[in-house]
Design an enzyme around this catalytic site. Structure first.
Site, PDB file in Angstrom:
ATOM      1  CD  GLU A 105       8.095  10.630  -6.115  1.00  0.00           C
ATOM      2  OE1 GLU A 105       7.602   9.618  -6.637  1.00  0.00           O
ATOM      3  OE2 GLU A 105       8.918  10.603  -5.187  1.00  0.00           O
TER       4      GLU A 105
ATOM      5  CG  HIS B  38       3.074   9.849  -3.425  1.00  0.00           C
ATOM      6  ND1 HIS B  38       4.381   9.425  -3.479  1.00  0.00           N
ATOM      7  CD2 HIS B  38       2.795  10.322  -4.674  1.00  0.00           C
ATOM      8  CE1 HIS B  38       4.873   9.623  -4.697  1.00  0.00           C
ATOM      9  NE2 HIS B  38       3.925  10.181  -5.441  1.00  0.00           N
TER      10      HIS B  38
ATOM     11  CG  HIS C  91       9.512  -3.697  -0.438  1.00  0.00           C
ATOM     12  ND1 HIS C  91       9.656  -4.131   0.867  1.00  0.00           N
ATOM     13  CD2 HIS C  91       9.181  -2.393  -0.353  1.00  0.00           C
ATOM     14  CE1 HIS C  91       9.402  -3.118   1.691  1.00  0.00           C
ATOM     15  NE2 HIS C  91       9.114  -2.057   0.971  1.00  0.00           N
TER      16      HIS C  91
ATOM     17  CD  GLN D 108      20.569  12.667  -6.423  1.00  0.00           C
ATOM     18  OE1 GLN D 108      21.438  13.244  -7.070  1.00  0.00           O
ATOM     19  NE2 GLN D 108      19.348  12.532  -6.873  1.00  0.00           N
TER      20      GLN D 108
HETATM   21  P1  FAD Z   1       3.268  -2.931  -0.105  1.00  0.00           P
HETATM   22  O1  FAD Z   1       2.739  -3.046  -1.468  1.00  0.00           O
HETATM   23  O2  FAD Z   1       2.320  -3.145   1.020  1.00  0.00           O
HETATM   24  O3  FAD Z   1       4.486  -3.970   0.022  1.00  0.00           O
HETATM   25  C1  FAD Z   1       5.388  -3.913   1.111  1.00  0.00           C
HETATM   26  C2  FAD Z   1       5.996  -5.288   1.332  1.00  0.00           C
HETATM   27  O4  FAD Z   1       4.995  -6.192   1.789  1.00  0.00           O
HETATM   28  C3  FAD Z   1       6.576  -5.930   0.057  1.00  0.00           C
HETATM   29  O5  FAD Z   1       7.681  -6.705   0.435  1.00  0.00           O
HETATM   30  C4  FAD Z   1       5.426  -6.809  -0.434  1.00  0.00           C
HETATM   31  O6  FAD Z   1       5.874  -7.892  -1.231  1.00  0.00           O
HETATM   32  C5  FAD Z   1       4.854  -7.289   0.891  1.00  0.00           C
HETATM   33  N1  FAD Z   1       3.418  -7.617   0.827  1.00  0.00           N
HETATM   34  C6  FAD Z   1       2.451  -6.946   0.145  1.00  0.00           C
HETATM   35  N2  FAD Z   1       1.254  -7.535   0.360  1.00  0.00           N
HETATM   36  C7  FAD Z   1       1.462  -8.577   1.217  1.00  0.00           C
HETATM   37  C8  FAD Z   1       0.624  -9.570   1.829  1.00  0.00           C
HETATM   38  N3  FAD Z   1      -0.684  -9.597   1.586  1.00  0.00           N
HETATM   39  N4  FAD Z   1       1.193 -10.473   2.663  1.00  0.00           N
HETATM   40  C9  FAD Z   1       2.532 -10.461   2.919  1.00  0.00           C
HETATM   41  N5  FAD Z   1       3.383  -9.543   2.352  1.00  0.00           N
HETATM   42  C10 FAD Z   1       2.847  -8.626   1.519  1.00  0.00           C
HETATM   43  N6  FAD Z   1       6.956   6.275   1.046  1.00  0.00           N
HETATM   44  C11 FAD Z   1       6.430   7.303   1.751  1.00  0.00           C
HETATM   45  O7  FAD Z   1       6.436   7.268   3.002  1.00  0.00           O
HETATM   46  N7  FAD Z   1       5.895   8.384   1.131  1.00  0.00           N
HETATM   47  C12 FAD Z   1       5.833   8.478  -0.221  1.00  0.00           C
HETATM   48  O8  FAD Z   1       5.330   9.465  -0.761  1.00  0.00           O
HETATM   49  C13 FAD Z   1       6.364   7.404  -1.001  1.00  0.00           C
HETATM   50  N8  FAD Z   1       6.315   7.422  -2.354  1.00  0.00           N
HETATM   51  C14 FAD Z   1       6.765   6.348  -3.076  1.00  0.00           C
HETATM   52  C15 FAD Z   1       6.641   6.373  -4.479  1.00  0.00           C
HETATM   53  C16 FAD Z   1       7.088   5.296  -5.239  1.00  0.00           C
HETATM   54  C17 FAD Z   1       6.925   5.321  -6.746  1.00  0.00           C
HETATM   55  C18 FAD Z   1       7.699   4.173  -4.601  1.00  0.00           C
HETATM   56  C19 FAD Z   1       8.212   3.002  -5.418  1.00  0.00           C
HETATM   57  C20 FAD Z   1       7.822   4.150  -3.213  1.00  0.00           C
HETATM   58  C21 FAD Z   1       7.351   5.228  -2.437  1.00  0.00           C
HETATM   59  N9  FAD Z   1       7.451   5.232  -1.034  1.00  0.00           N
HETATM   60  C22 FAD Z   1       6.937   6.285  -0.317  1.00  0.00           C
HETATM   61  C23 FAD Z   1       8.120   4.137  -0.328  1.00  0.00           C
HETATM   62  C24 FAD Z   1       7.157   3.038   0.156  1.00  0.00           C
HETATM   63  O9  FAD Z   1       6.266   3.573   1.122  1.00  0.00           O
HETATM   64  C25 FAD Z   1       7.990   1.922   0.763  1.00  0.00           C
HETATM   65  O10 FAD Z   1       8.768   1.288  -0.206  1.00  0.00           O
HETATM   66  C26 FAD Z   1       7.237   0.917   1.614  1.00  0.00           C
HETATM   67  O11 FAD Z   1       8.206   0.166   2.352  1.00  0.00           O
HETATM   68  C27 FAD Z   1       6.392  -0.077   0.831  1.00  0.00           C
HETATM   69  O12 FAD Z   1       5.274   0.511   0.330  1.00  0.00           O
HETATM   70  P2  FAD Z   1       4.341  -0.288  -0.730  1.00  0.00           P
HETATM   71  O13 FAD Z   1       3.135   0.487  -0.931  1.00  0.00           O
HETATM   72  O14 FAD Z   1       5.138  -0.717  -1.896  1.00  0.00           O
HETATM   73  O15 FAD Z   1       3.998  -1.580   0.179  1.00  0.00           O
END
Ligand code: FAD
Length: 286
Positions: free
Chosen positions: A17, A78, A148, A211
């Site tokens: 990444e 992403h 999360h 970090q």
């Molecule tokens: P989701 O999958 O939508 O989940 C977020 C929260 O909502 C979780 O608590 C989940 O349980 C809950 N949830 C999901 N669906 C529902 C539903 N239907 N009803 C109620 N609750 C629900 N951030 C950036 O800004 N840029 C990046 O490039 C970036 N890269 C990342 C790469 C990786 C590998 C990881 C692990 C994270 C990255 N992030 C990045 C961080 C990420 O955007 C955050 O962690 C964000 O808060 C959650 O994103 P998600 O897609 O996991 O969210």
């Protein structure tokens, strides 16, 4: 090429990444990093997307194009959705299709109090469902071995992860962690929940004290006692902390590779020397 193709032959994948450079003119300067990373033969390189609708997002696509066209490596873009409406997401998808970029790590994105959220997409799964029929994409999703931070409990977290996979996420990339046992429990729970897509562990070599502090506050990763001892003993000794952090990451990866996992995703922090050192140490185990 879709990321799922790398997993079909049951070989363990190696991916990196990176993030786009912040300064306007510095896409050129990333070539030094990409040259080293490409020599390490990753299966794919994922490129982060600015949080909270930041202006850096087009650079993500520019960098992904560079990885694909100049280095012939498959990029994963992403893409966050919380701060965009359908028309904006359509436009990103259109550009990606036009560039032949098929792999999207679909993310909700972190909340940013300074940027208004849009209403069209509340969760990553909403964007996957929306984009599924809009192009020939392969969707990856994020997962969190230590939950999360917004999740009330592990069960609802797992239920929503299941929904993300049902929506179309074909590979899950994990948040960084320092305790492999936590990852193994999480991977087992995914299987119990009926999630059978590859769950790829994300490893970040920790190489300096600032970090470490950032990791604790930002993602709440827990530090096992074995690692805490190292940090306490060497926090004022830069070189020793660097070596210890590298050795710790290598031992984590070797342990993972000897287990039933389908790949390693390395958070490189755009530091090619660190990525090279790690890859040189694990090459015989992949
Ligand atoms: P989701 O999958 O939508 O989940 C977020 C929260 O909502 C979780 O608590 C989940 O349980 C809950 N949830 C999901 N669906 C529902 C539903 N239907 N009803 C109620 N609750 C629900 N951030 C950036 O800004 N840029 C990046 O490039 C970036 N890269 C990342 C790469 C990786 C590998 C990881 C692990 C994270 C990255 N992030 C990045 C961080 C990420 O955007 C955050 O962690 C964000 O808060 C959650 O994103 P998600 O897609 O996991 O969210």
């Amino acid at each position: 090429m879709k990321i799922t193709d790398f997993h079909r032959d049951k070989r363990k994948s190696l991916s990196f990444e990176i993030f786009p450079p912040k300064k306007d003119d510095s896409l050129k300067n990333i070539d030094g990093t990409l040259e080293v990373l490409s020599e390490l033969n990753p299966d794919y390189i994922s490129v982060t997307f600015g949080a909270g609708g930041s202006a850096n997002c087009n650079k993500t696509i520019e960098l992904a194009k560079k990885i694909k066209n100049d280095y012939k490596i498959e990029p994963v873009v992403h893409l966050t959705c919380l701060h965009y409406d359908k028309a904006q997401i359509d436009e990103f998808a259109r550009i990606l299709s036009a560039e032949g970029i098929q792999n999207i790590l679909a993310l909700r994105g972190d909340r940013n109090p300074n940027v208004p959220e849009k209403k069209d997409f509340q969760h990553a799964s909403d964007m996957i469902s929306y984009l599924k029929d809009k192009g020939d994409f392969c969707f990856l999703g994020a997962c969190y071995p230590e939950c999360h931070p917004e999740s009330p409990d592990k069960i609802s977290e797992m239920k929503h992860l299941q929904e993300k996979v049902e929506a179309g996420a074909e590979v899950l990339l994990s948040q960084l962690f320092f305790d492999n046992d936590i990852f193994y429990d999480f991977a087992d729970n995914c299987k119990i929940a009926g999630i059978h897509v590859p769950v790829i562990p994300g490893i970040m070599p920790v190489i300096n004290a600032s970090q470490i502090r950032r990791m604790v506050t930002m993602c709440g990763a827990s530090f096992p006692p074995r690692f805490q001892k190292i940090i306490h003993k060497y926090e004022d000794n830069k070189e020793a902390l660097f070596d210890a952090g590298m050795a710790y990451a290598v031992s984590q990866i070797i342990d993972l590779l000897t287990s039933d996992i389908e790949g390693i995703h390395l958070y490189t922090m755009n530091n090619p020397a660190v990525a090279k050192k790690i890859c040189d140490s694990i090459r015989n185990f992949i």
